[in-house]
Scaffold this active site. Structure first.
Site, PDB file in Angstrom:
ATOM      1  N   HIS A   1      10.365   6.614  -4.914  1.00 40.07           N
ATOM      2  CA  HIS A   1      11.321   5.859  -4.101  1.00 40.07           C
ATOM      3  C   HIS A   1      11.478   4.473  -4.733  1.00 40.07           C
ATOM      4  O   HIS A   1      10.484   3.768  -4.927  1.00 40.07           O
ATOM      5  CB  HIS A   1      10.826   5.741  -2.649  1.00 40.07           C
TER       6      HIS A   1
ATOM      7  N   GLU B   1       9.922   0.987  -3.452  1.00 34.60           N
ATOM      8  CA  GLU B   1       8.490   0.918  -3.142  1.00 34.60           C
ATOM      9  C   GLU B   1       7.770   0.329  -4.348  1.00 34.60           C
ATOM     10  O   GLU B   1       7.304   1.042  -5.234  1.00 34.60           O
ATOM     11  CB  GLU B   1       7.989   2.319  -2.758  1.00 34.60           C
TER      12      GLU B   1
ATOM     13  N   HIS C   1       3.109   5.484  -3.121  1.00 32.50           N
ATOM     14  CA  HIS C   1       4.279   5.030  -2.363  1.00 32.50           C
ATOM     15  C   HIS C   1       3.888   3.840  -1.493  1.00 32.50           C
ATOM     16  O   HIS C   1       2.709   3.512  -1.367  1.00 32.50           O
ATOM     17  CB  HIS C   1       4.770   6.147  -1.423  1.00 32.50           C
TER      18      HIS C   1
ATOM     19  N   GLU D   1       0.225   6.202   0.704  1.00 35.91           N
ATOM     20  CA  GLU D   1       1.120   5.256   1.362  1.00 35.91           C
ATOM     21  C   GLU D   1       0.375   3.938   1.453  1.00 35.91           C
ATOM     22  O   GLU D   1      -0.625   3.810   2.173  1.00 35.91           O
ATOM     23  CB  GLU D   1       1.514   5.751   2.759  1.00 35.91           C
TER      24      GLU D   1
HETATM   25 ZN    ZN Z   1       7.962   6.744  -0.784  1.00 33.23          ZN
END
Ligand code: ZN
Length: 353
Positions: free
Chosen positions: A78, A81, A174, A238
């Site tokens: 992404h 990020e 991420h 994350e």
């Molecule tokens: Zn992500």
């Protein structure tokens, strides 16, 4: 990023435009690390020296370098990020400068360079919904091409260089869109054939990952693909919340940064300098809330943090005649998002392992 020009490894991030014109360069850095660029933002690094634990284990060590792992380190799947991109860039620069001695074979992946340049999560379609063959079901687009390209490169990388089967590990980093009761957590995929080991959870704990969420749901994420297709120890990390380049508080991620450096230089995630062995709080996916119709209502506020707990009996979603009611003593919601298309996941419910 001014000091990135000291090495050919600068091609990884700072010269992605140049690398688009010359996608298949290769060379050897002054530190002895051999690099091959397989595509824009995709570098394979082969160490000059083998990992300590394997040295001397084979008398034909020259023919079979003693790497223990075929490692994939990915970020920027992404594009907005940015913290993981800064972490990986720092590791690459330290390898190039000789401050970090690489002892594992590693594929470093900047997932979506176009989205990184645009500062957006994705451009036409979410890249992390296109793996495990999902790209074949969508119309041709740059994201579809990229997912297909990454799958091919990963397959070639995991096929190895010398016929020796090594432990495959994939860390996909991420940052989350929303707040979380656990600032750093991992989604750990598994399949009936490739169930994640306790060691992998211990390793993530040593990297200051506070919570893990084990899932065996078939998925179209990058980390599910590497686990299901290649049996890799995989995770989607994350790490905190989305922020622009330069505004990330990298000290919040020093645990994973240090663990990655220990591991890639021939040590273990678990071998922390302070000798501690923090354990993550372990959860497993108990249910998914799926939006079926336009009547779908998710009864949690839009800014609900990940891992917010709800007691048994709480009605969390309604969809015409159907409801989702918490059935375990306590369930926590992760990735709540009512604004998905019908048929897609509007939230994941987890319970302690
Ligand atoms: Zn992500």
């Amino acid at each position: 990023m001014t000091d990135a020009h000291r090495s050919a490894l600068r091609h990884w991030l700072s010269d992605v435009r140049e690398s688009r014109d010359h996608p298949h360069d290769e060379g050897v850095d002054p530190c002895g690390v051999r690099w091959q660029r397989h595509a824009e933002g995709v570098l394979e690094l082969t160490p000059a020296t083998a990992s300590r634990s394997a040295e001397g284990a084979e008398n034909d060590a020259a023919a079979q370098p003693g790497y223990r792992y075929d490692a994939i380190l990915s970020c920027g799947i992404h594009g907005d990020e940015t913290a993981p991109i800064e972490i990986v860039d720092g590791i690459l620069r330290d390898i190039a400068d000789g401050r970090l001695t690489l002892r594992e074979r590693v594929l470093v992946v900047l997932g979506n360079p176009d989205a990184v340049r645009a500062g957006k999560r994705y451009l036409e379609y979410d890249l992390n919904r296109l793996f495990q063959g999902a790209h074949a079901k969508r119309a041709e687009s740059p994201a579809v091409q990229r997912a297909r390209e990454l799958e091919v490169i990963v397959a070639q990388f995991f096929a190895g260089v010398d016929g020796v089967r090594r432990t495959r590990r994939h860390v996909d980093m991420h940052t989350a869109i929303r707040a979380s009761l656990f600032q750093r957590f991992a989604v750990v995929p598994g399949t009936p054939q490739h169930s994640p080991s306790d060691d992998w959870f211990d390793a993530l704990g040593a990297a200051d990952i506070e919570a893990t969420m084990r899932t065996e749901q078939p998925s179209v994420t990058f980390s599910y693909f590497t686990c299901a297709r290649f049996g890799a120890q995989s995770c989607t990390l994350e790490l905190g919340k989305v922020a622009p380049f330069g505004e990330n508080r990298l000290e919040n991620f020093s645990g994973i940064d240090a663990a990655l450096r220990r591991w890639l230089s021939g040590g273990e995630f678990e071998a922390r300098d302070d000798g501690k062995s923090p354990q993550p709080q372990r959860f497993r996916v108990a249910a998914e809330i799926v939006r079926r119709t336009d009547a779908f209502v998710l009864d949690v506020p839009a800014d609900t943090p990940n891992f917010t707990p709800y007691p048994a009996g709480t009605v969390l979603a309604r969809d015409g005649e159907n409801t989702y009611t918490v059935s375990h003593p306590e369930e926590r919601i992760v990735f709540p998002n009512p604004n998905v298309a019908n048929g897609l996941r509007a939230g994941v419910m987890v319970v302690p392992e």
